[in-house]
Design a protein around this motif. Sequence first.
Motif, PDB file in Angstrom:
ATOM      1  N   ASP A   1       0.820  -1.221   0.000  1.00 33.25           N
ATOM      2  CA  ASP A   1       0.000   0.000   0.000  1.00 33.25           C
ATOM      3  C   ASP A   1       0.849   1.265   0.000  1.00 33.25           C
ATOM      4  OD1 ASP A   1      -2.336  -1.501  -0.022  1.00 33.25           O
ATOM      5  OD2 ASP A   1      -2.501  -1.531   2.158  1.00 33.25           O
ATOM      6  N   LEU A   2       1.867   1.275  -0.852  1.00 30.03           N
ATOM      7  CA  LEU A   2       2.702   2.456  -1.003  1.00 30.03           C
ATOM      8  C   LEU A   2       2.572   2.996  -2.419  1.00 30.03           C
ATOM      9  CD1 LEU A   2       5.970   1.181   0.749  1.00 30.03           C
ATOM     10  CD2 LEU A   2       4.058   2.407   1.774  1.00 30.03           C
ATOM     11  N   LYS A   3       2.954   4.235  -2.615  1.00 33.03           N
ATOM     12  CA  LYS A   3       2.916   4.870  -3.932  1.00 33.03           C
ATOM     13  C   LYS A   3       4.159   5.726  -4.111  1.00 33.03           C
ATOM     14  CE  LYS A   3       0.313   8.883  -2.254  1.00 33.03           C
ATOM     15  NZ  LYS A   3      -0.904   9.708  -2.396  1.00 33.03           N
ATOM     16  N   ARG A   4       4.452   6.052  -5.361  1.00 30.48           N
ATOM     17  CA  ARG A   4       5.570   6.924  -5.700  1.00 30.48           C
ATOM     18  C   ARG A   4       5.057   8.324  -5.990  1.00 30.48           C
ATOM     19  NH1 ARG A   4      10.684   4.217  -8.456  1.00 30.48           N
ATOM     20  NH2 ARG A   4      10.867   2.419  -7.049  1.00 30.48           N
ATOM     21  N   VAL A   5       5.693   9.308  -5.381  1.00 30.38           N
ATOM     22  CA  VAL A   5       5.329  10.709  -5.578  1.00 30.38           C
ATOM     23  C   VAL A   5       6.532  11.442  -6.131  1.00 30.38           C
ATOM     24  CG1 VAL A   5       4.534  12.826  -4.476  1.00 30.38           C
ATOM     25  CG2 VAL A   5       3.680  10.611  -3.679  1.00 30.38           C
ATOM     26  N   GLU A   6       6.359  12.111  -7.263  1.00 33.07           N
ATOM     27  CA  GLU A   6       7.470  12.832  -7.886  1.00 33.07           C
ATOM     28  C   GLU A   6       7.896  14.027  -7.047  1.00 33.07           C
ATOM     29  OE1 GLU A   6       7.860  13.346 -12.162  1.00 33.07           O
ATOM     30  OE2 GLU A   6       5.848  12.483 -12.348  1.00 33.07           O
ATOM     31  N   LEU A   7       9.188  14.264  -7.042  1.00 31.93           N
ATOM     32  CA  LEU A   7       9.724  15.377  -6.262  1.00 31.93           C
ATOM     33  C   LEU A   7       9.388  16.722  -6.892  1.00 31.93           C
ATOM     34  CD1 LEU A   7      13.265  13.922  -5.437  1.00 31.93           C
ATOM     35  CD2 LEU A   7      11.186  13.833  -4.045  1.00 31.93           C
ATOM     36  N   LYS A   8       9.317  16.760  -8.250  1.00 30.61           N
ATOM     37  CA  LYS A   8       9.041  18.015  -8.939  1.00 30.61           C
ATOM     38  C   LYS A   8       7.561  18.236  -9.202  1.00 30.61           C
ATOM     39  CE  LYS A   8      13.569  18.137 -11.194  1.00 30.61           C
ATOM     40  NZ  LYS A   8      14.299  18.230 -12.481  1.00 30.61           N
ATOM     41  N   ASN A   9       6.726  17.238  -8.923  1.00 26.49           N
ATOM     42  CA  ASN A   9       5.262  17.385  -9.014  1.00 26.49           C
ATOM     43  C   ASN A   9       4.803  17.826 -10.401  1.00 26.49           C
ATOM     44  OD1 ASN A   9       5.401  16.852  -6.267  1.00 26.49           O
ATOM     45  ND2 ASN A   9       5.331  19.015  -5.719  1.00 26.49           N
ATOM     46  N   LYS A  10       5.332  17.199 -11.444  1.00 25.02           N
ATOM     47  CA  LYS A  10       4.936  17.600 -12.793  1.00 25.02           C
ATOM     48  C   LYS A  10       3.509  17.186 -13.120  1.00 25.02           C
ATOM     49  CE  LYS A  10       9.598  17.558 -14.756  1.00 25.02           C
ATOM     50  NZ  LYS A  10      10.476  16.992 -15.803  1.00 25.02           N
ATOM     51  N   ASN A  11       3.026  16.126 -12.493  1.00 22.94           N
ATOM     52  CA  ASN A  11       1.666  15.651 -12.761  1.00 22.94           C
ATOM     53  C   ASN A  11       0.813  15.763 -11.501  1.00 22.94           C
ATOM     54  OD1 ASN A  11       1.828  14.836 -15.521  1.00 22.94           O
ATOM     55  ND2 ASN A  11       3.150  13.160 -14.880  1.00 22.94           N
ATOM     56  N   SER A  12       0.830  16.945 -10.872  1.00 28.09           N
ATOM     57  CA  SER A  12       0.115  17.120  -9.612  1.00 28.09           C
ATOM     58  C   SER A  12      -1.383  16.965  -9.768  1.00 28.09           C
ATOM     59  CB  SER A  12       0.435  18.510  -9.026  1.00 28.09           C
ATOM     60  OG  SER A  12       0.054  19.529  -9.940  1.00 28.09           O
TER      61      SER A  12
ATOM     62  N   GLN B   1       9.711   9.871  -4.193  1.00 25.85           N
ATOM     63  CA  GLN B   1       9.743   9.423  -2.814  1.00 25.85           C
ATOM     64  C   GLN B   1       8.492   8.605  -2.544  1.00 25.85           C
ATOM     65  OE1 GLN B   1       9.234  12.574   0.136  1.00 25.85           O
ATOM     66  NE2 GLN B   1       8.460  13.944  -1.454  1.00 25.85           N
ATOM     67  N   LEU B   2       8.518   7.817  -1.507  1.00 25.09           N
ATOM     68  CA  LEU B   2       7.409   6.925  -1.201  1.00 25.09           C
ATOM     69  C   LEU B   2       6.443   7.573  -0.220  1.00 25.09           C
ATOM     70  CD1 LEU B   2       9.123   3.424  -0.824  1.00 25.09           C
ATOM     71  CD2 LEU B   2       8.075   4.457  -2.839  1.00 25.09           C
ATOM     72  N   ALA B   3       5.162   7.244  -0.387  1.00 28.01           N
ATOM     73  CA  ALA B   3       4.112   7.706   0.526  1.00 28.01           C
ATOM     74  C   ALA B   3       3.089   6.588   0.660  1.00 28.01           C
ATOM     75  CB  ALA B   3       3.454   8.985   0.006  1.00 28.01           C
ATOM     76  N   THR B   4       2.299   6.677   1.711  1.00 27.85           N
ATOM     77  CA  THR B   4       1.257   5.687   1.945  1.00 27.85           C
ATOM     78  C   THR B   4      -0.004   6.048   1.173  1.00 27.85           C
ATOM     79  OG1 THR B   4       2.155   5.337   4.168  1.00 27.85           O
ATOM     80  CG2 THR B   4      -0.059   4.488   3.728  1.00 27.85           C
ATOM     81  N   LEU B   5      -0.662   5.053   0.611  1.00 25.14           N
ATOM     82  CA  LEU B   5      -1.920   5.296  -0.097  1.00 25.14           C
ATOM     83  C   LEU B   5      -2.979   5.821   0.858  1.00 25.14           C
ATOM     84  CD1 LEU B   5      -2.141   2.081  -2.331  1.00 25.14           C
ATOM     85  CD2 LEU B   5      -1.501   4.380  -3.058  1.00 25.14           C
ATOM     86  N   ASP B   6      -3.777   6.806   0.388  1.00 26.22           N
ATOM     87  CA  ASP B   6      -4.883   7.316   1.193  1.00 26.22           C
ATOM     88  C   ASP B   6      -6.214   6.874   0.570  1.00 26.22           C
ATOM     89  OD1 ASP B   6      -5.256   8.958  -1.031  1.00 26.22           O
ATOM     90  OD2 ASP B   6      -4.151  10.621  -0.122  1.00 26.22           O
TER      91      ASP B   6
END
Length: 343
Positions: free
Chosen positions: A86-97, A194-199
Amino acid sequence: MAEYGAHITITASDRPSIFDVVAQDGLMSTLQPAVNHIMRVLAERNPERYGFLLRFSDEIFVLFNTIIQHHYIKNYGASFAENFYDLKRVELKNKNSNKPLTLSHQAYYKSMFTLVTFPYLRNRLDQLFQRIQERHADNALSEESWKCRIQRLFLKMWPVLHFSWEFLTFVYYVRYAVGKSRFHSPLLPLSGVQLATLDHSDYEVIDARTEMMLAFRNVRSGWELGRWAVECVGSSLMNSLEVGAFFLQFLDWFYSSGNTPTTFNAQPIPPPPQSVGIQKVCGLNNTDCPICFKIRKYDTVLSVSGYVFCYGCILPYVRREGKCPVTGYPASTTQLIRIYHET
């Protein structure tokens, strides 16, 4: 703009625990040995038909790993092991926010490199080091040619590089555990994520994407019908892989532990070669070596086929070719057994 980037803001509650990241790393490190064991069992049961699985085991796993990682990154924004926990990848530059669980093309290719290509190259370099180390033990690198010099340099440099990488990974783990870093692995900043938990909203997106991929009502042409069939088969395989993840871990532990019963490790005796015995073809005696055609010295049997050779003949051949010179069965140096005669 704030509402578009709300889902990519990582708070303390969204930050995965050290146990989650260690568990998903452990799952990925277990996957290849478990898959290799399945291929080894098939090859040992029928070497003539499935022997190629052992010869190309690394390449077969790379193809397998590429397919599953592509599926999960494209549809869930995470690798197979990360999605399992239950993890996801989040881009550091947030190009697809404005697109949750979606990576840019740049982040996708970087992620595929760190998940598929980098482990493959590292494994191949480890194997190359072992082969050169064996040649060095046999004094085969004593020449002053440029190839031997490069191989001797590689023998000195690779352990240093290997230790440096392992130490760097350990430092990342420690810094992540004490909350001093966003990354638990040096491969994550290299991928730009970076990794984050799914919400809760992420689970809704996953359910909607799964329903859209598998919905037959969206099929309007032959191309879409073929794509729908591929998605159905792929989804079934991926779900089966998720269910079997724990089984793969158990399988790797079971066969790598020292408590495995002998009856489980024993493989059935392969059928005899279909070709005529080499002694009959070449007119050799039972005491002759099938490689040098002379009387054997230091008798050594290759357990995968049962043929006996000179130790000095069969050892370099198996190292170089990775198979039995008579039957063509896949073989390794661990299957060589010296035969000692009483005088």
